[in-house]
Write an enzyme that holds these catalytic residues in place. Structure first.
Site, short mmCIF file in Angstrom:
data_model
loop_
_atom_site.label_atom_id
_atom_site.label_comp_id
_atom_site.label_asym_id
_atom_site.label_seq_id
_atom_site.Cartn_x
_atom_site.Cartn_y
_atom_site.Cartn_z
N GLU A 102 0.83 -1.20 0.00
CA GLU A 102 0.00 0.00 0.00
C GLU A 102 0.87 1.26 0.00
OE1 GLU A 102 -3.22 0.07 -1.13
OE2 GLU A 102 -3.59 -1.36 0.48
N SER A 157 -11.34 0.77 -5.31
CA SER A 157 -10.99 1.25 -6.64
C SER A 157 -12.17 1.32 -7.60
CB SER A 157 -9.86 0.42 -7.25
OG SER A 157 -8.68 0.59 -6.52
N SER A 158 -13.27 1.85 -7.12
CA SER A 158 -14.41 2.05 -8.03
C SER A 158 -14.05 3.03 -9.14
CB SER A 158 -15.63 2.55 -7.25
OG SER A 158 -15.34 3.77 -6.58
N SER A 159 -13.21 4.02 -8.84
CA SER A 159 -12.82 4.98 -9.87
C SER A 159 -11.97 4.31 -10.95
CB SER A 159 -12.08 6.16 -9.26
OG SER A 159 -10.90 5.75 -8.60
N ASP A 210 -3.91 0.52 -9.02
CA ASP A 210 -5.34 0.26 -9.17
C ASP A 210 -5.70 -0.05 -10.61
OD1 ASP A 210 -5.50 0.85 -6.50
OD2 ASP A 210 -6.51 2.77 -6.75
N TYR A 265 -3.93 12.67 0.45
CA TYR A 265 -3.17 11.73 -0.37
C TYR A 265 -2.01 12.44 -1.06
CZ TYR A 265 -2.58 7.78 -3.66
OH TYR A 265 -2.10 6.73 -4.40
#
Length: 414
Positions: free
Chosen positions: A43, A136-138, A182, A235
């Site tokens: 990560e 990670s829907s984007s 991603d 981020y």
């Protein structure tokens, strides 16, 4: 992909195609799917040119699409509000599109910016990837557009290049400075395997066999329902800190720190950068160890690696939150072999490695702990490593460029 997951995707593809036909007065050229992802370990390493080990989720964003000849881009989502969004491909620019539509529009912009001849399209989306859950829907949204456009316009781009296009859409168009993990996971993962990614050379990714059920194991996703927004600056601040540390050390990226020299390296850095560097270097080592254990056929050995990774994200990188910490501790108390936060942090999901058949018991314990703490009940679902982006329904009338060899997306996995 197991048969039930394949049947579900095929069944949904028919429904998505039917909705498209009603919305846009005619059939789609095809239906494509791209999954969300769970990162087993690794990560905040990808933007440091490091290593990661994700799997694709058996949850996908589906896209029915049809090319247009007038330069218009029309977007509709079953999960969105406000009907059809209509844009001009020629007018696409960073900052010109907001909300969910920025992600698919950004891919079209990034393809054009990269010199590819692409035009408009009608696009209808339907997704089962939870939003705001660190899954990670984007990226699923970006990647399904990338593979569909590759087919619609006969580009013939390999998977890692499509992932780069999708990453650029998120970085430059949507404004999230993510790494490439991603997008690589969504496009290049294969069923029953984890993707061993070297972010410096993503084209050299490898598939590591991961038959959880065959080894008597299960993987449980615990969505804490604490939503996160990686575009809010936190981020970006973490990434900037890592880049500053690498510059102070005279290195291209933190991936180049020798783990054996870590104590010496940390003494040379300002105090505020020490925990960031320590996390990245030790997390890369955890990925390497995890890959070794999987190649030996010992998936259960991932358990302690996951738990160590969470402690590093919590204490050094400081991207956890009370809900993710509680999910990890409750899962471990209930007998999970290991657990950790997955995704960018500031909320999202936890993964727990459990003995097969223990998913309900572990999930029940986490739910009870959330109730006792006054949190909303988490969403729970077991996962197995699934297939990456792919076409589900035949293409009708899809464009082909000369010498493209057809409209199949090539090089999606290795």
């Amino acid at each position: 992909m197991n048969r039930s997951a394949q049947w579900e995707d095929d069944s949904r593809a028919d429904g998505v195609a039917d909705v498209f036909a009603r919305l846009f007065a005619g059939p789609a050229d095809g239906v494509w799917a791209a999954p969300g992802r769970v990162n087993l370990i690794g990560e905040h390493t990808d933007y440091n040119d490091g290593f990661a080990l994700p799997i694709a989720l058996p949850r996908n964003t589906l896209l029915a699409a049809r090319a247009r000849t007038d330069g218009r881009l029309r977007l509709h989502s079953a999960q969105g509000e406000g009907g059809i969004t209509e844009l001009s491909v020629a007018a696409l620019a960073p900052g010109a599109v907001t909300g969910w539509a920025a992600y698919p529009a950004g891919v079209v912009w990034a393809l054009a910016e990269a010199g590819h001849t692409v035009g408009g399209a009608d696009l209808h989306f339907d997704s089962t990837v939870p939003t705001g859950a660190g899954l990670s829907s984007s990226a699923a949204l970006e990647c399904v557009v990338a593979v569909a456009y590759d087919a619609l316009y006969g580009l013939g781009l390999p998977g890692p290049e499509l992932a780069r296009i999708a990453q650029r859409a998120e970085n430059a168009f949507a404004g999230v400075p993510c790494g490439i993990m991603d997008q690589m996971a969504s496009i290049c993962c294969t069923a029953e395997a984890a993707l061993h990614l070297d972010a410096r050379t993503p084209q050299d990714h490898r598939q590591v066999p991961l038959d959880l059920r065959g080894q008597g194991l299960g993987l449980l996703v615990i969505d804490t329902r604490v939503s996160h927004d990686l575009a809010d600056g936190a981020y970006a601040a973490l990434r900037a800190g890592c880049e500053r540390a690498a510059a102070l050390l005279g290195l291209p990226a933190l991936r180049d720190v020798d783990a054996g020299e870590l104590p010496k390296v940390l003494r040379a850095l300002p105090a505020e950068l020490v925990p960031l560097v320590r996390h990245v270097v030790t997390e890369n080592a955890r990925v390497t160890e995890a890959v070794s254990r999987l190649r030996e056929g010992d998936a259960a050995a991932l358990g302690p690696i996951l738990t160590e990774g969470h402690a590093s994200l919590r204490d050094d990188y400081r991207v956890s939150c009370p809900e993710t910490d509680l999910a990890v501790s409750a899962a471990l108390d209930a007998g999970a072999l290991g657990a950790r936060m997955t995704g960018g942090g500031f909320g999202g999901s936890v993964i727990a490695l459990v003995e097969a058949g223990r998913e309900d018991a572990v999930g029940g314990s986490v739910t009870a702990a959330f109730g006792a703490a006054g949190h909303r009940p988490p969403r729970l679902f077991p996962v197995t490593p699934a297939a990456g982006a792919r076409r589900l329904a035949p293409e009708r009338g899809t464009r082909r460029s000369a010498g493209s060899g057809g409209s199949e997306v090539r090089g999606l996995s290795r």
